[in-house]
Design an enzyme around this catalytic site. Sequence first.
Site, PDB file in Angstrom:
ATOM      1  N   HIS A 140       0.674  -0.943  -0.007  1.00 16.90           N
ATOM      2  CA  HIS A 140       0.093   0.439   0.126  1.00 16.90           C
ATOM      3  C   HIS A 140       0.946   1.366   0.086  1.00 16.90           C
ATOM      4  O   HIS A 140       1.958   1.217  -0.796  1.00 16.90           O
ATOM      5  CB  HIS A 140      -0.677  -0.471   0.838  1.00 16.90           C
ATOM      6  CG  HIS A 140      -2.202   0.531   1.219  1.00 16.90           C
ATOM      7  ND1 HIS A 140      -2.075   1.575  -0.147  1.00 16.90           N
ATOM      8  CD2 HIS A 140      -2.773   1.037   2.536  1.00 16.90           C
ATOM      9  CE1 HIS A 140      -3.887   2.517   0.735  1.00 16.90           C
ATOM     10  NE2 HIS A 140      -3.928   2.152   2.202  1.00 16.90           N
ATOM     11  N   HIS A 173      -1.649  -2.806  -9.578  1.00 12.58           N
ATOM     12  CA  HIS A 173      -3.217  -1.733  -8.330  1.00 12.58           C
ATOM     13  C   HIS A 173      -4.023  -2.944  -9.013  1.00 12.58           C
ATOM     14  O   HIS A 173      -4.868  -3.115  -9.546  1.00 12.58           O
ATOM     15  CB  HIS A 173      -3.260  -0.723  -9.565  1.00 12.58           C
ATOM     16  CG  HIS A 173      -4.078   0.527  -8.259  1.00 12.58           C
ATOM     17  ND1 HIS A 173      -5.565   0.229  -7.813  1.00 12.58           N
ATOM     18  CD2 HIS A 173      -3.426   1.088  -7.318  1.00 12.58           C
ATOM     19  CE1 HIS A 173      -6.137   1.083  -7.147  1.00 12.58           C
ATOM     20  NE2 HIS A 173      -4.182   1.902  -6.549  1.00 12.58           N
ATOM     21  N   ASP A 203       2.763   5.471  -7.297  1.00 12.52           N
ATOM     22  CA  ASP A 203       3.826   5.673  -5.970  1.00 12.52           C
ATOM     23  C   ASP A 203       5.773   4.914  -6.901  1.00 12.52           C
ATOM     24  O   ASP A 203       6.337   5.282  -6.447  1.00 12.52           O
ATOM     25  CB  ASP A 203       4.183   4.199  -5.121  1.00 12.52           C
ATOM     26  CG  ASP A 203       3.107   5.226  -4.392  1.00 12.52           C
ATOM     27  OD1 ASP A 203       2.824   6.275  -3.504  1.00 12.52           O
ATOM     28  OD2 ASP A 203       2.445   4.069  -3.327  1.00 12.52           O
TER      29      ASP A 203
HETATM   30  N1  CMC Z   1       4.592  -7.627 -10.007  1.00 14.50           N
HETATM   31  C1  CMC Z   1       4.858  -8.324 -10.280  1.00 14.50           C
HETATM   32  N2  CMC Z   1       3.877  -9.103 -10.456  1.00 14.50           N
HETATM   33  C2  CMC Z   1       2.827  -8.588 -10.187  1.00 14.50           C
HETATM   34  C3  CMC Z   1       2.485  -7.034  -9.610  1.00 14.50           C
HETATM   35  C4  CMC Z   1       4.029  -7.155  -9.446  1.00 14.50           C
HETATM   36  N3  CMC Z   1       4.091  -5.076  -9.024  1.00 14.50           N
HETATM   37  N4  CMC Z   1       1.456  -6.321  -9.348  1.00 14.50           N
HETATM   38  C5  CMC Z   1       0.356  -7.552  -9.863  1.00 14.50           C
HETATM   39  N5  CMC Z   1       1.910  -8.531 -10.070  1.00 14.50           N
HETATM   40  C6  CMC Z   1       0.840 -10.218 -10.798  1.00 14.50           C
HETATM   41  C7  CMC Z   1       0.994 -11.190  -9.482  1.00 14.50           C
HETATM   42  O1  CMC Z   1       1.316 -11.964  -8.979  1.00 14.50           O
HETATM   43  C8  CMC Z   1      -0.601 -11.539 -10.606  1.00 14.50           C
HETATM   44  O2  CMC Z   1      -0.620 -13.375 -10.660  1.00 14.50           O
HETATM   45  P1  CMC Z   1      -1.148 -14.417 -10.921  1.00 14.50           P
HETATM   46  O3  CMC Z   1      -2.770 -13.984 -11.868  1.00 14.50           O
HETATM   47  O4  CMC Z   1       0.087 -14.921 -12.019  1.00 14.50           O
HETATM   48  O5  CMC Z   1      -1.116 -14.954  -9.473  1.00 14.50           O
HETATM   49  C9  CMC Z   1      -1.259 -10.594 -10.512  1.00 14.50           C
HETATM   50  O6  CMC Z   1      -0.097  -9.830 -11.029  1.00 14.50           O
HETATM   51  C10 CMC Z   1      -2.182 -10.313 -10.486  1.00 14.50           C
HETATM   52  O7  CMC Z   1      -2.895  -9.415  -9.472  1.00 14.50           O
HETATM   53  P2  CMC Z   1      -2.645  -9.154  -7.601  1.00 14.50           P
HETATM   54  O8  CMC Z   1      -1.903  -9.828  -6.318  1.00 14.50           O
HETATM   55  O9  CMC Z   1      -4.260 -10.676  -7.508  1.00 14.50           O
HETATM   56  O10 CMC Z   1      -3.487  -7.897  -7.886  1.00 14.50           O
HETATM   57  P3  CMC Z   1      -3.861  -7.062  -6.530  1.00 14.50           P
HETATM   58  O11 CMC Z   1      -5.288  -6.153  -6.379  1.00 14.50           O
HETATM   59  O12 CMC Z   1      -4.063  -7.981  -5.254  1.00 14.50           O
HETATM   60  O13 CMC Z   1      -2.401  -6.531  -5.495  1.00 14.50           O
HETATM   61  C11 CMC Z   1      -0.656  -4.728  -5.444  1.00 14.50           C
HETATM   62  C12 CMC Z   1      -2.564  -5.038  -6.093  1.00 14.50           C
HETATM   63  C13 CMC Z   1      -1.362  -2.982  -6.074  1.00 14.50           C
HETATM   64  C14 CMC Z   1      -0.611  -5.072  -4.555  1.00 14.50           C
HETATM   65  C15 CMC Z   1       0.302  -5.459  -6.026  1.00 14.50           C
HETATM   66  O14 CMC Z   1      -0.438  -5.521  -7.797  1.00 14.50           O
HETATM   67  C16 CMC Z   1       1.233  -4.874  -6.018  1.00 14.50           C
HETATM   68  O15 CMC Z   1       1.871  -5.802  -5.095  1.00 14.50           O
HETATM   69  N6  CMC Z   1       1.764  -3.596  -6.629  1.00 14.50           N
HETATM   70  C17 CMC Z   1       3.782  -3.473  -6.255  1.00 14.50           C
HETATM   71  C18 CMC Z   1       3.251  -2.350  -4.947  1.00 14.50           C
HETATM   72  C19 CMC Z   1       3.021  -1.055  -5.364  1.00 14.50           C
HETATM   73  O16 CMC Z   1       3.597  -1.107  -6.122  1.00 14.50           O
HETATM   74  N7  CMC Z   1       1.762  -1.083  -4.256  1.00 14.50           N
HETATM   75  C20 CMC Z   1       1.224   0.730  -4.139  1.00 14.50           C
HETATM   76  C21 CMC Z   1      -0.447   0.851  -4.627  1.00 14.50           C
HETATM   77  S1  CMC Z   1      -1.189   1.787  -5.291  1.00 14.50           S
HETATM   78  C22 CMC Z   1      -0.383   3.602  -3.385  1.00 14.50           C
HETATM   79  C23 CMC Z   1      -1.870   2.758  -3.451  1.00 14.50           C
HETATM   80  O17 CMC Z   1      -2.558   3.115  -3.832  1.00 14.50           O
HETATM   81  O18 CMC Z   1      -1.612   1.865  -2.217  1.00 14.50           O
END
Ligand code: CMC
Length: 423
Positions: free
Chosen positions: A264, A305, A363
């Site tokens: 986050h 995201h 970010d």
């Molecule tokens: N790098 C590599 N793979 C990723 C990433 C990433 N940054 N983000 C998502 N994926 C993959 C993930 O492994 C999954 O793959 P699969 O379908 O094979 O299992 C797929 O994309 C969908 O991801 P998810 O984890 O199901 O998506 P989510 O909605 O649960 O997670 C997130 C969203 C923001 C937590 C995630 O994208 C992440 O961890 N990003 C990196 C951390 C980050 O930059 N966070 C800031 C968010 S914006 C600021 C805020 O509002 O807080």
Amino acid sequence: MTKEKIKVVLDGKERELPVIESTIGNPSIDIRKLGKYNYFTYDPGFTSTSACTSKITYVDGNKGELLYRGYPIEQLAEKCDYLDVSYLLMHGELPDQAQKTVYLKSIASHSLLHDQLNNIFGGFRRDAHPMAVMVGVVGSMSAFYFDNMDINDPNHRQISAQRLIAKIPTIAAWSYTYNLGLPFVYPKNEYDFGTNFLHMLFSRPYKDYEPNPIISKAFEKILILHADHEQNASTSTVRLVGSTGANPYACIAAGIASLWGPAHGGANEATLRMLTEIKDESRIKQYINRAKDKDDEFRLMGFGHRVYRNQDPRAIIMKETCHEVLDELGLNDDPIFKLAMKLEKIALEDEYFIEKKLYPNVDFYSGIVMRAIGIPFSMFTAVFALARTAGWVAHWNEMMMSDESKIGRPRQVYKGKTKRDIK
Ligand code: CMC
């Protein structure tokens, strides 16, 4: 307002569930009656669950659109300052001149901290992370500002909200000067909101911070872009804690704790640490491959995201702001910025990121702007927290006003042992 009914068959019986329409965006199936039929829904991470109705912020993840009270984020970032936006989030409309004058006066008058709060800082280790200090100090505010803490009184709610918006920048700045072992710098009313924070962070007893209008404008943009984002993890935390009737300071302290996680608000700090670790363009591929590897926990920080499956509109504004700030500071050749742009390009052309619709989020570039301004890595998430306070208090207040609010209490699918006796 209901549009149509969804029919579900439960235990062979057809049941009708109402649909709640949005003014824009997807409708939600109202499943509140399901419990009566002895069924619950299973949705870890609430990926398909609307926890409330809200009039504050709208995100269209497919279009890449963000509206605060109906206004596009691009217009707000260009034409407003952070206090306009915080007023808008709370009250539903931008302030007129008279309202703004009163609001500015109130925020300025609340920006000081109770002198005894200094002792709370003194209880922390000097090297404590500023977010850890913020969670503690904001949590302790209910021990100092209990005079206007009747959560059912709209006036008290407004005073608490303004106290939080006004005092959290002071707490954030002091969390850092405390780290450095430097004296606390008091707010100055002649500065605008963002500049005042930079002054408290950077002024020293021997030399005042010299404001720069381009930096101040860029910093206000960072605050505006981070001010709200509907039901994200920290805002949902604030609502959940608030649903128990907890006081606003406890709710916001919980929101700060939730924001700190690297998935986050901790992502801006994590992105910068990642870029610093990658160090050289020649190593980008290696990190992209790690992000794609299912057996590696590494994720490309600042990418992806929960809601955006398209460009994050905040990231586009942040990238432009990055250019403006680096230009102003003569840092156009900043190697970290160049590395970030190269990494973005390579990721956006990679099949994995294309297929999963992963784009840079707000970010990805905000840390580069903050680093250029001189804000240390450890303060990036604290800046996010002080900006998001406007959204948190607006959501908390909206929840308190709603007659549909209930204590947050999710159900579970029990997978443990069935009943047994101790032998
Ligand atoms: N790098 C590599 N793979 C990723 C990433 C990433 N940054 N983000 C998502 N994926 C993959 C993930 O492994 C999954 O793959 P699969 O379908 O094979 O299992 C797929 O994309 C969908 O991801 P998810 O984890 O199901 O998506 P989510 O909605 O649960 O997670 C997130 C969203 C923001 C937590 C995630 O994208 C992440 O961890 N990003 C990196 C951390 C980050 O930059 N966070 C800031 C968010 S914006 C600021 C805020 O509002 O807080």
